[in-house]
Scaffold this motif. Structure first.
Motif, PDB file in Angstrom:
ATOM      1  N   GLN A  25       0.845  -1.205   0.000  1.00  0.00           N
ATOM      2  CA  GLN A  25       0.000   0.000   0.000  1.00  0.00           C
ATOM      3  C   GLN A  25       0.882   1.257   0.000  1.00  0.00           C
ATOM      4  N   VAL A  26       1.943   1.221  -0.771  1.00  0.00           N
ATOM      5  CA  VAL A  26       2.936   2.293  -0.786  1.00  0.00           C
ATOM      6  C   VAL A  26       2.352   3.560  -1.410  1.00  0.00           C
ATOM      7  N   ALA A  27       2.648   4.676  -0.786  1.00  0.00           N
ATOM      8  CA  ALA A  27       2.185   5.975  -1.273  1.00  0.00           C
ATOM      9  C   ALA A  27       2.753   6.256  -2.666  1.00  0.00           C
ATOM     10  N   PRO A  28       1.938   6.816  -3.560  1.00  0.00           N
ATOM     11  CA  PRO A  28       2.459   7.219  -4.861  1.00  0.00           C
ATOM     12  C   PRO A  28       3.615   8.218  -4.684  1.00  0.00           C
ATOM     13  N   THR A  29       4.594   8.114  -5.546  1.00  0.00           N
ATOM     14  CA  THR A  29       5.780   8.965  -5.459  1.00  0.00           C
ATOM     15  C   THR A  29       5.422  10.446  -5.449  1.00  0.00           C
ATOM     16  N   THR A  30       4.424  10.841  -6.232  1.00  0.00           N
ATOM     17  CA  THR A  30       4.046  12.262  -6.268  1.00  0.00           C
ATOM     18  C   THR A  30       3.573  12.743  -4.898  1.00  0.00           C
ATOM     19  N   LEU A  31       2.831  11.896  -4.184  1.00  0.00           N
ATOM     20  CA  LEU A  31       2.375  12.285  -2.853  1.00  0.00           C
ATOM     21  C   LEU A  31       3.529  12.289  -1.854  1.00  0.00           C
ATOM     22  N   GLN A  32       4.446  11.337  -1.984  1.00  0.00           N
ATOM     23  CA  GLN A  32       5.619  11.341  -1.114  1.00  0.00           C
ATOM     24  C   GLN A  32       6.413  12.636  -1.293  1.00  0.00           C
ATOM     25  N   GLU A  33       6.600  13.041  -2.530  1.00  0.00           N
ATOM     26  CA  GLU A  33       7.382  14.253  -2.800  1.00  0.00           C
ATOM     27  C   GLU A  33       6.652  15.506  -2.324  1.00  0.00           C
ATOM     28  N   GLU A  34       5.334  15.540  -2.497  1.00  0.00           N
ATOM     29  CA  GLU A  34       4.572  16.683  -1.986  1.00  0.00           C
ATOM     30  C   GLU A  34       4.698  16.765  -0.460  1.00  0.00           C
ATOM     31  N   LEU A  35       4.580  15.634   0.190  1.00  0.00           N
ATOM     32  CA  LEU A  35       4.706  15.605   1.649  1.00  0.00           C
ATOM     33  C   LEU A  35       6.105  16.057   2.068  1.00  0.00           C
ATOM     34  N   TRP A  36       7.128  15.586   1.383  1.00  0.00           N
ATOM     35  CA  TRP A  36       8.504  15.987   1.697  1.00  0.00           C
ATOM     36  C   TRP A  36       8.686  17.500   1.547  1.00  0.00           C
TER      37      TRP A  36
END
Length: 150
Positions: A25-36
């Motif tokens: 259930q890994v977060a999409p990369t785009t959401l990971q980068e937005e969160l970062w």
């Protein structure tokens, strides 16, 4: 009082205790980068290596003049209060007050680390979830800043 909705669906599989992280259930990369980007833009935050044995994690630390929280608001006697795991994982560890840890765990958004003072928070799977994870992260930030949750 801090409140979050229940996380929909089953909890992701995790591994650990070292490294402790999320396996599916890994977060999409785009959401990971937005969160970062949000994490690193908080006032008084600086980016530096993590203090845990997960060198690929991206960590945020709080400058001393911004962070007057208790010792357990920081990871391993450092200025680090949260980190985002690498893209294949996408979860986060952060320090939280015990009341918030309990809320996050009971609502299904994460689990306490089995041997450290942090909470594993599952990565966001969609736009609604990034807002919940962000609200939890802000609780960690406030804790590190010495602000007591209501």
């Amino acid at each position: 009082m801090f409140e979050i909705p229940d996380r929909p669906g089953p909890a992701p599989r995790t591994r650990g205790p070292i490294p402790h992280g999320q396996l599916n259930q890994v977060a999409p990369t785009t959401l990971q980068e937005e969160l970062w980007q949000r994490m690193r833009s908080l006032a008084g935050v600086y980016v530096a290596p993590t203090h845990v044995p997960y060198p690929e994690a991206r960590a945020i630390h709080l400058a001393p003049e911004f962070g007057t929280g208790p010792a357990d608001a920081f990871i391993k006697n450092s200025r680090e209060f949260a980190h985002l795991h690498p893209q294949q994982d996408g979860s986060l560890h952060m320090t939280l007050p015990s009341t918030v840890k309990k809320i996050v765990t009971e609502a299904g958004w994460g689990v306490p680390h089995p041997i450290q003072n942090t909470q594993l928070v599952y990565g966001p799977r969609d736009r609604d979830e990034i807002e919940v994870v962000w609200r939890v992260l802000l609780q960690s930030y406030d804790y590190a800043r010495g602000r007591v949750p209501e």
